[in-house]
Design an enzyme around this catalytic site. Structure first.
Site, PDB file in Angstrom:
ATOM      1  N   GLU A  21      25.285 -31.822  56.176  1.00  0.00           N
ATOM      2  CA  GLU A  21      26.004 -33.090  56.168  1.00  0.00           C
ATOM      3  C   GLU A  21      27.405 -32.925  55.580  1.00  0.00           C
ATOM      4  O   GLU A  21      28.387 -33.456  56.120  1.00  0.00           O
ATOM      5  CB  GLU A  21      25.228 -34.139  55.350  1.00  0.00           C
ATOM      6  CG  GLU A  21      23.806 -34.376  55.838  1.00  0.00           C
ATOM      7  CD  GLU A  21      22.780 -33.528  55.115  1.00  0.00           C
ATOM      8  OE1 GLU A  21      21.733 -34.072  54.742  1.00  0.00           O
ATOM      9  OE2 GLU A  21      23.034 -32.310  54.930  1.00  0.00           O
ATOM     10  N   ARG A  75       5.141  -8.237  64.070  1.00  0.00           N
ATOM     11  CA  ARG A  75       6.007  -7.773  62.986  1.00  0.00           C
ATOM     12  C   ARG A  75       7.366  -8.459  63.068  1.00  0.00           C
ATOM     13  O   ARG A  75       7.943  -8.884  62.061  1.00  0.00           O
ATOM     14  CB  ARG A  75       6.225  -6.256  63.074  1.00  0.00           C
ATOM     15  CG  ARG A  75       5.091  -5.376  62.612  1.00  0.00           C
ATOM     16  CD  ARG A  75       5.539  -3.927  62.704  1.00  0.00           C
ATOM     17  NE  ARG A  75       4.512  -2.982  62.297  1.00  0.00           N
ATOM     18  CZ  ARG A  75       4.690  -1.664  62.234  1.00  0.00           C
ATOM     19  NH1 ARG A  75       5.872  -1.157  62.563  1.00  0.00           N
ATOM     20  NH2 ARG A  75       3.712  -0.868  61.854  1.00  0.00           N
TER      21      ARG A  75
END
Length: 347
Positions: free
Chosen positions: A55, A187
């Site tokens: 923001e 992984r």
């Protein structure tokens, strides 16, 4: 006031912006500022710990008066606390934002409450817009917040009779190529991958995620647990990421350290001793057991002592999925909660 088309489109854009941010100790958040007519005024996203939140990043691109009466569309509830940066809720209020549309509530006991603060200051607030899509972006962060540590996947490969290796120690390869390729894909989904020093010394693993010989785009951070020294020429020292070494068997401390570094998910692949330690400590949130149609016999079990002295103490699991992989079979499971009805009366 219902969410309008311009705000929905802005949320789609904000989610795209959020995904640009790094996974870490802070959530990935995107923000779009709209004029009262629905025109995009500014965009922002959180670029890592210590940098402006989404923001504030978006507001910084506007002249001081441009935000007056505007709408902020944000993927996560504006925060309500002061950390390395100030509260985003206050920044929006001071900028003159008239309306905030956000997707997910902030689960933090300290950082949450921004929506209430905005409403108390007269800002119109709408929550829940595209919440499911927003959840998918920061699922790992939300899980780590709930657990207070990284989400842990414990993986092993075994013969049909439950052995991780033959009696001479040979274990390459129990499973076939399809199963091994599946392991590498999983992984690559993790933030970090852990083995014990015994595995490092015995197998010299690289701990990379590969497609054939090529490295996959995302590589987990290698983590080595144990007191024995990793040789200077060990393959893990050539990993794209600098390995983390923990000269301790205190899994609480290790997970706390990884959590503080922003690790949201840990893939444990370190052999029977380490896998058993995580299971015994109750730190296995998901289990991946690759089962090959081969019999080995002998003493090298896939798991050792996990703190089960009798059948009544057995660690019950819920199977989420059985996945055929060539001639092998993958069991994906998670521990049964004590309150789960399936935990009662097992035959």
């Amino acid at each position: 006031m219902a969410v309008n088309a311009a705000e929905r489109d802005a949320m789609v854009r904000a989610l795209h912006l959020a995904a640009r941010g790094p996974r870490g100790a802070n959530p990935q958040v995107g923000a779009v500022i709209l004029s009262p007519e629905g025109r995009v005024l500014a965009e922002g996203w959180h670029q890592g710990a210590g940098t402006p939140h989404a923001e504030v990043d978006a507001l910084s691109k506007l002249d001081p008066l441009e935000a007056r009466g505007a709408t902020a569309v944000v993927t996560l509830e504006p925060c309500n606390h002061t950390g390395r940066t100030g509260p985003c809720a206050v920044a929006l209020i001071e900028a003159g934002i008239a309306r905030v549309v956000y997707a997910l509530d902030d689960p933090g006991a300290v950082s949450g409450g921004g929506a209430d603060r905005l409403r108390a200051s007269g800002v119109d607030v709408e929550s829940g817009e595209q919440a499911e899509a927003a959840h998918a972006v920061i699922d790992g962060w939300l899980t780590a917040q709930r657990l207070g540590r990284p989400h842990v996947t414990v993986k092993w490969a075994q013969s049909l009779d439950g052995r991780a290796a033959a009696d001479d120690g040979s274990s390459m390869w129990i499973t076939g190529p399809e199963a091994r390729a599946d392991v590498h894909r999983r992984r690559a989904e993790a933030d970090a991958i852990a083995v014990g020093t015994g595995t490092v010394l015995a197998d010299d693993p690289s701990l990379t995620a590969r497609d054939g010989d090529a490295l996959l785009p995302h590589q987990p951070i290698p983590v080595v647990i144990g007191a024995r020294v990793t040789p200077d020429d060990a393959a893990v020292r050539r990993h794209p990421h600098t390995p983390l070494f923990f000269d301790t068997h205190d899994l609480h401390a290790i997970l706390a350290d990884l959590h503080s570094r922003g690790v949201q998910s840990l893939f444990v692949e370190g052999g029977p001793t380490l896998a058993s330690a995580f299971l015994a400590a109750g730190f296995a949130d998901r289990i991946l057991a690759y089962v090959a149609p081969v019999l080995l016999g002998g003493r090298r079990l896939a798991l050792t002592d996990i703190g089960v002295g009798s059948l009544t103490e057995a660690r019950r699991l819920t199977i989420d999925e059985w996945v055929p992989l060539g001639g092998d079979l993958l069991a994906i499971a998670h521990p049964v909660e004590e309150t789960d009805p399936q935990h009662e009366g097992a035959a």
